[in-house]
Motif scaffolding. Structure first.
Motif: not given
Length: 475
Positions: A200-202, A260-266
């Protein structure tokens, strides 16, 4: 029974959409800036009201949606077309090969700046990089750029188009300048790591499991933004897109795409903002949809809030139907554009209007026409827009209200082809008999009788046909 079920489903979708819009317009968690230079720049930005956004990249050659056809999601805007549509790997290869043919030889940003100035626009935001990762500036972090060795436009003396555009608009003297920058980058291995093909986009991997790889991406992002903050003259706005790249604790579960964001993307916005403002004091940072200290103003997309919002905000909207260039665009009428601007300003916001250049580096002729038409209205009525603040009841019926000091403005939003009525009562606004009312345009006085504005037939004839009629009210 089936019709009843379909109706319930449609009502449910409508309620979900409405709930999401309300969540995105929620201003209760807005964090105002404390830096005095940022506060001063934000106040000035709230005065200018009307800006230009431009989405431009290699995708304009295919006349498709910007970047999103690369995204392996089952969404309408991600739909792929063409001979490689059913093979994502081949499609991505051919999409990225557009770099070798992108050659906008008609690129002349001074023409855009002149047209924008004529329309009354006072700031510009340009897409330096969209999610596909193709850079419209001379970055040293990747060769996937318009100035890269594979790009035919690289030999053009104006190949660093971001630098040329910001300079052209800055030279007009009135423009604040902004750089759109996508936080996600679907071209670099440190975001879409080939070891884990994207779903996906992530990010294609969990940054917590692979911290070294994520640190590589953080540094890549930091370095690119620092390039934009140091080699492109004065920059007023850093406009960051791709809101799924965010700390996990900022996700709002009431908004479906965030849920729907699966995890940390800091990516460490504190570090980025500190660096950026060390080079550009007072810089406005707009980390879109990530509520907190790095979202200096909020940006509802393709919508106008239902009512006045007491925080800094901007509706980003398209002049046509697409953010990116399409050969046959469905442009909004000047009537609709003026009404949109008036509605937004009355509710306390700015309008950032998108126009997409084509693969040759030129706009559609209709885009110039619309800006000229809007400019005619702004020349007559701009004082009710610039440097104003909202006035209760803001928007009511066919009326919109603003104020500047003790001066009030009441704008009558006419229907298409409607002539100015000879007797008008601004909905929700009291008018004392002693009020001095002037119709902008012909600068004709209009008496007040029993709370109504009286317009003589001669005055109505003098102002002629207009998208909206503005009355200046002083007491």
């Amino acid at each position: 029974m089936k019709k009843y079920i379909v109706l319930l489903l449609l009502l449910g979708i409508a309620r979900m959409t409405q709930a999401q819009q309300h969540a995105e317009q929620d201003h209760s968690r807005y964090v105002p800036p404390t830096d005095e230079q940022v506060k001063a720049k934000l106040s000035h930005w709230q005065d200018v009201k009307f800006g230009l956004l431009m989405h431009w990249g290699t995708y304009s050659q295919w006349g498709i949606v910007e970047s999103w056809s690369l995204c392996p999601e089952d969404e309408g805007w991600c739909e792929r077309r063409g001979p490689h549509a059913h093979n994502w790997y081949e499609y991505k290869k051919n999409y990225e090969a557009l770099q070798t043919t992108f050659n906008p030889t008609r690129f002349a940003p001074e023409k855009w700046a002149e047209a924008a100035k004529g329309a009354g626009m006072k700031y510009v935001v340009f897409t330096t990089k969209h999610h596909d990762g193709f850079c419209m500036f001379d970055t040293k972090q990747t060769d996937y750029k318009i100035t890269g060795a594979k790009s035919p436009f690289a030999d053009n003396p104006r190949s660093n188009v971001t630098k040329e555009i910001l300079a052209a608009f800055r030279d007009k003297g009135l423009f604040m300048t902004g750089t759109y920058f996508s936080k996600p980058d679907w071209n670099v291995d440190s975001y879409w790591w080939p070891y884990f093909p994207p779903k996906d986009r992530n990010s294609s991997y969990d940054p917590k499991k692979y911290p070294d790889m994520w640190k590589k991406f953080q540094d890549f992002t930091y370095n690119q933004i620092e390039e934009l903050m140091t080699g492109y003259g004065s920059v007023d706005i850093l406009w960051l897109d791709g809101g799924w790249v965010r700390p996990y604790n900022t996700i709002d579960p009431a908004i479906s795409w965030q849920k729907s964001i699966p995890y940390e993307q800091d990516i460490d916005m504190a570090r980025i903002a500190k660096m950026a403002r060390s080079h550009q004091p007072g810089l406005l940072v707009v980390d879109r949809t990530v509520t907190g200290e790095f979202e200096n103003y909020v940006t509802p997309e393709q919508q106008i809030p239902d009512q006045y919002m007491p925080i800094p905000w901007e509706s980003c909207m398209t002049m046509g139907s697409s953010w990116s260039y399409v050969p046959k665009e469905n442009f909004k009428s000047a009537h609709q554009l003026v009404h949109t601007l008036v509605d937004i300003v009355a509710k306390g916001g700015n309008l950032l209007l998108n126009i997409a250049p084509g693969p040759d580096g030129e706009w559609h002729n209709e885009a110039y026409d619309r800006l000229r038409e809007v400019g005619v209205w702004m020349d007559r009525n701009g004082e009710s827009i610039y440097e104003t603040r909202p006035l209760a009841p803001y928007r009511q019926g066919k009326w919109a209200f603003t104020q500047k000091g003790k001066t009030r403005y009441a704008t009558y939003l006419a229907e298409a082809g409607e002539t100015l009525p000879t007797r008008l009562k601004p909905d929700g606004l009291s008018l004392p008999e002693k009020a001095r009312v002037m119709l902008l345009g012909p600068e004709k006085k209009c008496p007040v009788k029993n709370g109504f504005i009286e317009v003589s037939a001669k005055t109505a004839q003098a102002v002629g046909s207009s998208y909206a009629y503005v009355f200046r009210i002083e007491e």
